[in-house]
Design an enzyme around this catalytic site. Structure first.
Site, PDB file in Angstrom:
ATOM      1  N   PHE A  90      -1.818  13.187   4.620  1.00 61.94           N
ATOM      2  CA  PHE A  90      -2.046  12.854   3.209  1.00 61.94           C
ATOM      3  C   PHE A  90      -2.226  14.172   2.438  1.00 61.94           C
ATOM      4  O   PHE A  90      -3.028  15.017   2.835  1.00 61.94           O
ATOM      5  CB  PHE A  90      -3.283  11.963   3.088  1.00 61.94           C
ATOM      6  CG  PHE A  90      -3.384  11.289   1.753  1.00 61.94           C
ATOM      7  CD1 PHE A  90      -2.694  10.114   1.510  1.00 61.94           C
ATOM      8  CD2 PHE A  90      -4.154  11.829   0.742  1.00 61.94           C
ATOM      9  CE1 PHE A  90      -2.781   9.482   0.277  1.00 61.94           C
ATOM     10  CE2 PHE A  90      -4.244  11.210  -0.504  1.00 61.94           C
ATOM     11  CZ  PHE A  90      -3.549  10.029  -0.730  1.00 61.94           C
ATOM     12  N   ASP A  93      -9.941  12.134   9.059  1.00 63.73           N
ATOM     13  CA  ASP A  93      -9.855  11.364   7.822  1.00 63.73           C
ATOM     14  C   ASP A  93      -9.630   9.901   8.233  1.00 63.73           C
ATOM     15  O   ASP A  93      -8.593   9.565   8.809  1.00 63.73           O
ATOM     16  CB  ASP A  93      -8.709  11.895   6.957  1.00 63.73           C
ATOM     17  CG  ASP A  93      -8.675  11.241   5.585  1.00 63.73           C
ATOM     18  OD1 ASP A  93      -9.089  10.068   5.480  1.00 63.73           O
ATOM     19  OD2 ASP A  93      -8.221  11.888   4.622  1.00 63.73           O
ATOM     20  N   TYR A 114     -12.676   2.487  -1.293  1.00 62.78           N
ATOM     21  CA  TYR A 114     -11.954   1.481  -2.097  1.00 62.78           C
ATOM     22  C   TYR A 114     -10.793   0.823  -1.370  1.00 62.78           C
ATOM     23  O   TYR A 114     -10.142  -0.029  -1.935  1.00 62.78           O
ATOM     24  CB  TYR A 114     -11.449   2.111  -3.407  1.00 62.78           C
ATOM     25  CG  TYR A 114     -10.676   3.402  -3.243  1.00 62.78           C
ATOM     26  CD1 TYR A 114      -9.333   3.383  -2.891  1.00 62.78           C
ATOM     27  CD2 TYR A 114     -11.285   4.636  -3.436  1.00 62.78           C
ATOM     28  CE1 TYR A 114      -8.631   4.562  -2.735  1.00 62.78           C
ATOM     29  CE2 TYR A 114     -10.591   5.814  -3.283  1.00 62.78           C
ATOM     30  CZ  TYR A 114      -9.254   5.772  -2.923  1.00 62.78           C
ATOM     31  OH  TYR A 114      -8.561   6.941  -2.753  1.00 62.78           O
ATOM     32  N   LYS A 115     -10.526   1.237  -0.119  1.00 61.69           N
ATOM     33  CA  LYS A 115      -9.418   0.628   0.626  1.00 61.69           C
ATOM     34  C   LYS A 115      -9.949  -0.584   1.398  1.00 61.69           C
ATOM     35  O   LYS A 115     -10.386  -1.548   0.791  1.00 61.69           O
ATOM     36  CB  LYS A 115      -8.766   1.692   1.497  1.00 61.69           C
ATOM     37  CG  LYS A 115      -8.063   2.743   0.630  1.00 61.69           C
ATOM     38  CD  LYS A 115      -7.529   3.939   1.393  1.00 61.69           C
ATOM     39  CE  LYS A 115      -6.795   4.861   0.426  1.00 61.69           C
ATOM     40  NZ  LYS A 115      -6.516   6.171   0.985  1.00 61.69           N
ATOM     41  N   ARG A 132       5.677  -0.484   2.593  1.00 59.37           N
ATOM     42  CA  ARG A 132       4.470  -0.557   3.415  1.00 59.37           C
ATOM     43  C   ARG A 132       3.681  -1.824   3.106  1.00 59.37           C
ATOM     44  O   ARG A 132       3.446  -2.148   1.948  1.00 59.37           O
ATOM     45  CB  ARG A 132       3.620   0.686   3.099  1.00 59.37           C
ATOM     46  CG  ARG A 132       2.341   0.797   3.865  1.00 59.37           C
ATOM     47  CD  ARG A 132       1.619   2.079   3.510  1.00 59.37           C
ATOM     48  NE  ARG A 132       0.922   1.954   2.231  1.00 59.37           N
ATOM     49  CZ  ARG A 132      -0.066   2.766   1.825  1.00 59.37           C
ATOM     50  NH1 ARG A 132      -0.436   3.775   2.588  1.00 59.37           N
ATOM     51  NH2 ARG A 132      -0.650   2.585   0.674  1.00 59.37           N
TER      52      ARG A 132
HETATM   53  C1  LIG Z   1      -6.408   7.341   0.118  1.00 63.20           C
HETATM   54  C2  LIG Z   1      -6.578   8.609   0.881  1.00 63.20           C
HETATM   55  C3  LIG Z   1      -7.325   9.672   0.354  1.00 63.20           C
HETATM   56  C4  LIG Z   1      -7.822   9.597  -1.070  1.00 63.20           C
HETATM   57  O1  LIG Z   1      -8.717  10.540  -1.435  1.00 63.20           O
HETATM   58  P1  LIG Z   1      -9.496  10.377  -2.835  1.00 63.20           P
HETATM   59  O2  LIG Z   1     -10.318  11.564  -2.932  1.00 63.20           O
HETATM   60  O3  LIG Z   1     -10.226   9.075  -2.772  1.00 63.20           O
HETATM   61  O4  LIG Z   1      -8.470  10.272  -3.913  1.00 63.20           O
HETATM   62  C5  LIG Z   1      -7.538  10.778   1.159  1.00 63.20           C
HETATM   63  N1  LIG Z   1      -7.023  10.848   2.410  1.00 63.20           N
HETATM   64  C6  LIG Z   1      -6.266   9.843   2.927  1.00 63.20           C
HETATM   65  C7  LIG Z   1      -5.709   9.940   4.295  1.00 63.20           C
HETATM   66  C8  LIG Z   1      -6.021   8.707   2.169  1.00 63.20           C
HETATM   67  O5  LIG Z   1      -5.273   7.724   2.664  1.00 63.20           O
END
Ligand SMILES: *Cc1c(COP(=O)(O)O)cnc(C)c1O
Length: 413
Positions: A128, A198, A223-224, A372
């Site tokens: 990411f 992560d 939030y996921k 997805r």
């Molecule tokens: C969604 C996601 C993020 C998001 O980070 P934010 O700081 O909440 O915007 C980070 N890492 C991964 C792997 C994600 O899927």
């Protein structure tokens, strides 16, 4: 699932689903098939009442007294302890705070300072993007370590005695590929490197046992799958034995041993609290608390078994109904190598995804060519999977996706 699957088979799966009642905990708009809870979890019904109460009764009536009277001070730690149950971590090893990006910054910085004698940091090349941006920035500005990138399949080969820290996403956001944490942690430990995981696509979606698998550090989104609401606070995890040897690069007053002593010198709190920075956003924390509570009284093995069954059903039905349309499975076929999502690659994924959304099936598109679908087991029914595949079949068969309005990309995909 083997052999030809019928609609009746799928209805029978819902009828015998031990988690079917959990769907009631959420507001899901009528007629919508929501397969994007891995980007933004749906609204839990309790969140509405809980927020209303905190706004009107606590903020409205008790005002500043709420920090004591309604335990606002300990909210980040209390939510952290709830999340810890989903991570297989100790209650005092997890805290809810800041965003995932900021938590990555804090923990990468802290880990590199603790391993200052080592010269490199290892990060996956196609992870990411926020993880990679932050890692590069911290190395440049603070640690002085050089960044090495690697494919997910080569992580163990690429780590060595020069490695200070390895930053990895447990479940890949595009393909859903899941790494073996135990194996990676053991290899890292054998060369003396730390690992930061992560868990944005893992928490609440796949079995985790951070204690047992020897994890050092982790972050993840609220939030996921945790259903904490748009932009919800994130969480961070630091293994107990490491906590007091790490220093946050953002030593705000909430991470101080005694915030209300208002001392001029910074003294970090003992334990996980030292990774807090400033005043927690109480309304957002309240929504996160209700989001995490949607997992209450849920048997986790049943939850993860359902996740696998939903994914397997989707793959099977895609092959049964949509193989002639040119979709290529982009996720691992083996359930043990996969998170709670399934991706297919298709040249026209963007337009297909938009057409599906118009027809009430919400998945998402990830560049360059991925369609997805996330299968959050708390509220997704097996019949939703059936209906999603039937709708996709229709979108392809009628060439609906080719219409002009589906071709232009929106800002958020
Ligand atoms: C969604 C996601 C993020 C998001 O980070 P934010 O700081 O909440 O915007 C980070 N890492 C991964 C792997 C994600 O899927």
């Amino acid at each position: 699932m083997v052999g030809h699957v019928t609609r009746e088979d799928v209805l029978a799966m819902d009828a015998s689903d031990p988690l079917s009642a959990c769907r009631e905990r959420f507001h899901i708009p009528d007629g919508l098939i929501y397969l994007d809870g891995n980007s933004l979890g749906p609204l839990p019904k309790r969140t509405v009442k809980h927020l209303q109460m905190v706004v009107t009764d606590h903020w409205g009536e008790s005002l500043i007294g709420s920090w004591n009277d309604h335990d606002w001070m300990t909210l980040p730690a209390r939510i952290g302890a709830e999340i810890a149950l989903l991570l297989g971590a100790g209650a005092d090893e997890v805290i809810a705070c800041d965003s995932t990006s900021i938590n990555i910054y804090k923990l990468v910085h802290a880990a590199l300072a603790a391993r200052a004698d080592r010269s490199t940091l290892l990060v996956e090349a196609a992870g990411f993007p926020t993880d990679r941006y932050l890692v590069e920035s911290v190395c440049e500005q603070a640690g002085g370590q050089s960044v090495r990138t690697t494919e997910r399949s080569k992580i163990i080969d690429r780590m060595d005695e020069s490695t200070a820290l390895i930053v990895l996403t447990h479940v890949d956001y595009r393909t859903g590929h899941m790494l073996d944490m135990t194996e990676v942690n053991a290899a890292a430990r054998s060369v003396g490197a730390l690992v930061l995981w992560d868990l944005s696509h893992s928490a609440g979606a796949v079995p985790l046992d951070l204690g047992d698998c020897g994890a050092d550090l982790a972050v993840g989104c609220g939030y996921k799958y945790l259903n904490g609401g748009p932009g919800a606070p994130a969480f961070l995890y630091v293994r107990k034995e490491l906590q007091n040897s790490l220093q946050t690069p953002l030593p705000g007053w909430f991470g101080h041993a005694q915030p209300f002593a208002f001392e001029q010198n910074y003294v970090p709190a003992a334990g996980i609290d030292r990774f807090l920075c400033g005043t927690p956003p109480i309304l957002a924390m309240t929504a996160l608390e209700s989001g995490v509570e949607t997992f209450q009284c849920v048997e986790l093995p049943a939850l993860f078994a359902k996740s696998r069954a939903l994914c397997e059903l989707y793959i099977g039905l895609m092959e049964q109904r949509c193989s002639k349309f040119g979709f290529a499975l982009a996720s691992p076929r083996e359930a043990w190598q996969r998170g709670s999502q399934v991706s297919f690659a298709h040249e026209h994924s963007y337009a297909i995804c938009q057409a599906l959304i118009e027809r009430g099936v919400v998945g998402d598109f990830r560049a360059p060519d991925i369609l997805r679908m996330g299968f959050a087991p708390l509220y997704t029914r097996y019949i939703d999977v059936w209906d999603a595949v039937e709708t996709l079949h229709d979108v392809m068969q009628t060439t609906l996706w080719q219409e002009e309005r589906f071709q232009t990309r929106k800002a958020v995909t």
